[in-house]
Write a protein that holds these residues in place. Structure first.
Motif, PDB file in Angstrom:
ATOM      1  N   THR A   6      45.026  35.599  36.586  1.00  0.00           N
ATOM      2  CA  THR A   6      44.598  37.096  37.012  1.00  0.00           C
ATOM      3  C   THR A   6      43.039  37.722  37.909  1.00  0.00           C
ATOM      4  N   VAL A   7      42.937  38.532  38.916  1.00  0.00           N
ATOM      5  CA  VAL A   7      41.735  39.033  38.713  1.00  0.00           C
ATOM      6  C   VAL A   7      41.681  40.656  38.755  1.00  0.00           C
ATOM      7  N   HIS A   8      40.611  40.994  37.639  1.00  0.00           N
ATOM      8  CA  HIS A   8      41.381  42.259  37.973  1.00  0.00           C
ATOM      9  C   HIS A   8      40.937  43.569  39.451  1.00  0.00           C
TER      10      HIS A   8
ATOM     11  N   ALA B 207      38.899  45.724  40.354  1.00  0.00           N
ATOM     12  CA  ALA B 207      37.915  45.646  40.745  1.00  0.00           C
ATOM     13  C   ALA B 207      37.232  44.735  41.500  1.00  0.00           C
ATOM     14  N   TYR B 208      37.793  43.767  41.054  1.00  0.00           N
ATOM     15  CA  TYR B 208      36.849  42.490  41.777  1.00  0.00           C
ATOM     16  C   TYR B 208      38.093  41.791  42.776  1.00  0.00           C
ATOM     17  N   ARG B 209      38.903  42.370  43.317  1.00  0.00           N
ATOM     18  CA  ARG B 209      39.996  41.598  44.489  1.00  0.00           C
ATOM     19  C   ARG B 209      39.305  41.080  45.779  1.00  0.00           C
ATOM     20  N   ASN B 210      39.970  40.684  46.403  1.00  0.00           N
ATOM     21  CA  ASN B 210      39.130  40.087  47.597  1.00  0.00           C
ATOM     22  C   ASN B 210      37.895  39.858  47.824  1.00  0.00           C
ATOM     23  N   ARG B 211      37.428  39.361  46.485  1.00  0.00           N
ATOM     24  CA  ARG B 211      35.621  38.886  46.724  1.00  0.00           C
ATOM     25  C   ARG B 211      35.271  38.416  45.806  1.00  0.00           C
ATOM     26  N   THR B 212      36.666  37.890  44.471  1.00  0.00           N
ATOM     27  CA  THR B 212      36.967  37.106  43.704  1.00  0.00           C
ATOM     28  C   THR B 212      37.932  35.431  43.873  1.00  0.00           C
ATOM     29  N   GLU B 213      37.378  34.576  43.169  1.00  0.00           N
ATOM     30  CA  GLU B 213      38.039  33.626  43.385  1.00  0.00           C
ATOM     31  C   GLU B 213      37.574  32.316  42.238  1.00  0.00           C
ATOM     32  N   PHE B 214      39.277  32.096  41.527  1.00  0.00           N
ATOM     33  CA  PHE B 214      39.239  30.607  40.552  1.00  0.00           C
ATOM     34  C   PHE B 214      39.960  29.686  40.947  1.00  0.00           C
ATOM     35  N   LEU B 215      38.826  28.639  40.793  1.00  0.00           N
ATOM     36  CA  LEU B 215      39.681  27.434  41.645  1.00  0.00           C
ATOM     37  C   LEU B 215      39.543  26.668  39.596  1.00  0.00           C
ATOM     38  N   ILE B 216      41.161  26.259  39.932  1.00  0.00           N
ATOM     39  CA  ILE B 216      41.385  26.353  38.816  1.00  0.00           C
ATOM     40  C   ILE B 216      41.291  24.432  38.274  1.00  0.00           C
ATOM     41  N   SER B 217      41.257  23.815  39.695  1.00  0.00           N
ATOM     42  CA  SER B 217      40.942  22.223  39.526  1.00  0.00           C
ATOM     43  C   SER B 217      39.733  21.767  39.164  1.00  0.00           C
ATOM     44  N   SER B 218      38.797  22.696  39.324  1.00  0.00           N
ATOM     45  CA  SER B 218      37.348  22.229  39.615  1.00  0.00           C
ATOM     46  C   SER B 218      36.568  23.527  38.790  1.00  0.00           C
ATOM     47  N   GLY B 219      37.189  24.127  37.717  1.00  0.00           N
ATOM     48  CA  GLY B 219      36.812  25.442  36.604  1.00  0.00           C
ATOM     49  C   GLY B 219      36.063  25.951  37.625  1.00  0.00           C
ATOM     50  N   THR B 220      36.106  26.386  39.004  1.00  0.00           N
ATOM     51  CA  THR B 220      34.481  27.369  39.423  1.00  0.00           C
ATOM     52  C   THR B 220      35.005  28.340  39.512  1.00  0.00           C
ATOM     53  N   LEU B 221      34.337  30.067  39.618  1.00  0.00           N
ATOM     54  CA  LEU B 221      34.431  30.715  40.217  1.00  0.00           C
ATOM     55  C   LEU B 221      33.676  32.088  40.770  1.00  0.00           C
ATOM     56  N   LYS B 222      34.164  31.740  41.973  1.00  0.00           N
ATOM     57  CA  LYS B 222      33.621  32.376  43.326  1.00  0.00           C
ATOM     58  C   LYS B 222      33.180  33.754  42.945  1.00  0.00           C
TER      59      LYS B 222
ATOM     60  N   MET C 274      35.352  44.788  30.199  1.00  0.00           N
ATOM     61  CA  MET C 274      35.466  44.990  31.019  1.00  0.00           C
ATOM     62  C   MET C 274      35.943  43.058  31.479  1.00  0.00           C
ATOM     63  N   ASN C 275      38.110  43.118  31.508  1.00  0.00           N
ATOM     64  CA  ASN C 275      38.492  42.298  31.720  1.00  0.00           C
ATOM     65  C   ASN C 275      37.997  41.733  33.500  1.00  0.00           C
ATOM     66  N   VAL C 276      37.573  40.541  34.321  1.00  0.00           N
ATOM     67  CA  VAL C 276      37.319  39.892  36.039  1.00  0.00           C
ATOM     68  C   VAL C 276      37.952  39.148  35.893  1.00  0.00           C
ATOM     69  N   PHE C 277      38.860  38.171  35.351  1.00  0.00           N
ATOM     70  CA  PHE C 277      39.724  37.502  35.970  1.00  0.00           C
ATOM     71  C   PHE C 277      40.232  37.095  33.867  1.00  0.00           C
ATOM     72  N   SER C 278      41.194  36.331  34.842  1.00  0.00           N
ATOM     73  CA  SER C 278      41.714  35.588  33.111  1.00  0.00           C
ATOM     74  C   SER C 278      43.017  34.366  34.006  1.00  0.00           C
ATOM     75  N   LEU C 279      42.737  33.539  32.788  1.00  0.00           N
ATOM     76  CA  LEU C 279      43.551  32.346  32.736  1.00  0.00           C
ATOM     77  C   LEU C 279      44.523  32.389  31.921  1.00  0.00           C
ATOM     78  N   LYS C 280      46.019  32.354  32.894  1.00  0.00           N
ATOM     79  CA  LYS C 280      47.006  31.562  31.457  1.00  0.00           C
ATOM     80  C   LYS C 280      48.023  30.898  32.033  1.00  0.00           C
ATOM     81  N   LYS C 281      48.912  30.166  31.312  1.00  0.00           N
ATOM     82  CA  LYS C 281      49.603  29.460  32.004  1.00  0.00           C
ATOM     83  C   LYS C 281      49.601  29.086  33.558  1.00  0.00           C
TER      84      LYS C 281
END
Length: 200
Positions: free
Chosen positions: A78-80, A82-97, A67-74
């Protein structure tokens, strides 16, 4: 009584501090295999140092597939649902919170990393283990016991004070009665010679 109330407020504050689970940080590398997180807490997953110009697919393994949690394209995350409002991905640091971790978040996850041309660079598989927080059980029990002990202690002190006041009052009455008896005895002794003289 004010001291008891103050202590109970302090116990409530300490309980609240312990009940609030902290943040766990895990560095996800090809050599990592397990990341343990407290139930109800949050986790920061260091997937890479910088995700700029990369494509990522972060998935959770299920019994019937992934099951996709999130994806990064271009450059777009994009967050699935089921994980919205509690999942964040920071591109500059490559960190998933991820926050508000639940037991069903436990499981095996995979991180697939591609370059800008779509060539797979690596695929890291790790396990996320959401563990129950013992303080959610221990702190309320300890707080209840401490509150009960404080109530018992307060009652004991009040009883002691009342007994002391009652004993002091009885002692005062006894001293007054003794003084009156002593004065009556002196009066009787002073009158006796007069009576004897009259008889003579």
């Amino acid at each position: 009584m004010e001291a008891v109330i103050l202590l109970l407020v302090m116990l409530a504050g300490v309980s609240n501090a312990f009940l609030q689970a902290g943040e766990t940080k895990c560095n996800i590398t090809p050599n990592s295999s397990l990341c343990s997180v407290a139930l109800g807490g949050s986790v920061s997953l260091q997937l890479m140092t910088n995700a700029s110009g990369r494509r990522l697919d972060f998935k959770k393994k299920l019994s019937n597939g992934f099951m996709n949690v999130f994806s990064l394209k271009k450059g777009k995350v994009t967050v699935h649902e089921a994980y919205r409002n509690r999942t964040e991905f920071l591109i500059s640091s490559g960190t998933l919170k991820m926050t508000k971790m639940a037991r069903n978040d436990s499981g095996q996850y995979s991180v697939e990393v591609f370059d800008e041309n779509g060539i797979k660079l690596r695929n890291v598989i790790f396990t996320l283990d959401v563990q129950g927080n013992i303080w959610h059980i221990l702190i309320p029990v300890c707080s209840a016991v401490a509150a009960l002990l404080m109530v018992v202690l307060c009652c004991w002190v009040c009883c002691k004070v009342r007994r002391h006041k009652k004993t002091g009052k009885n002692t005062s009455n006894l001293d007054m009665n003794s003084l009156e008896d002593h004065q009556s005895t002196e009066c009787s002794m002073n009158r006796t010679p007069h009576i004897v003289l009259i008889k003579c």
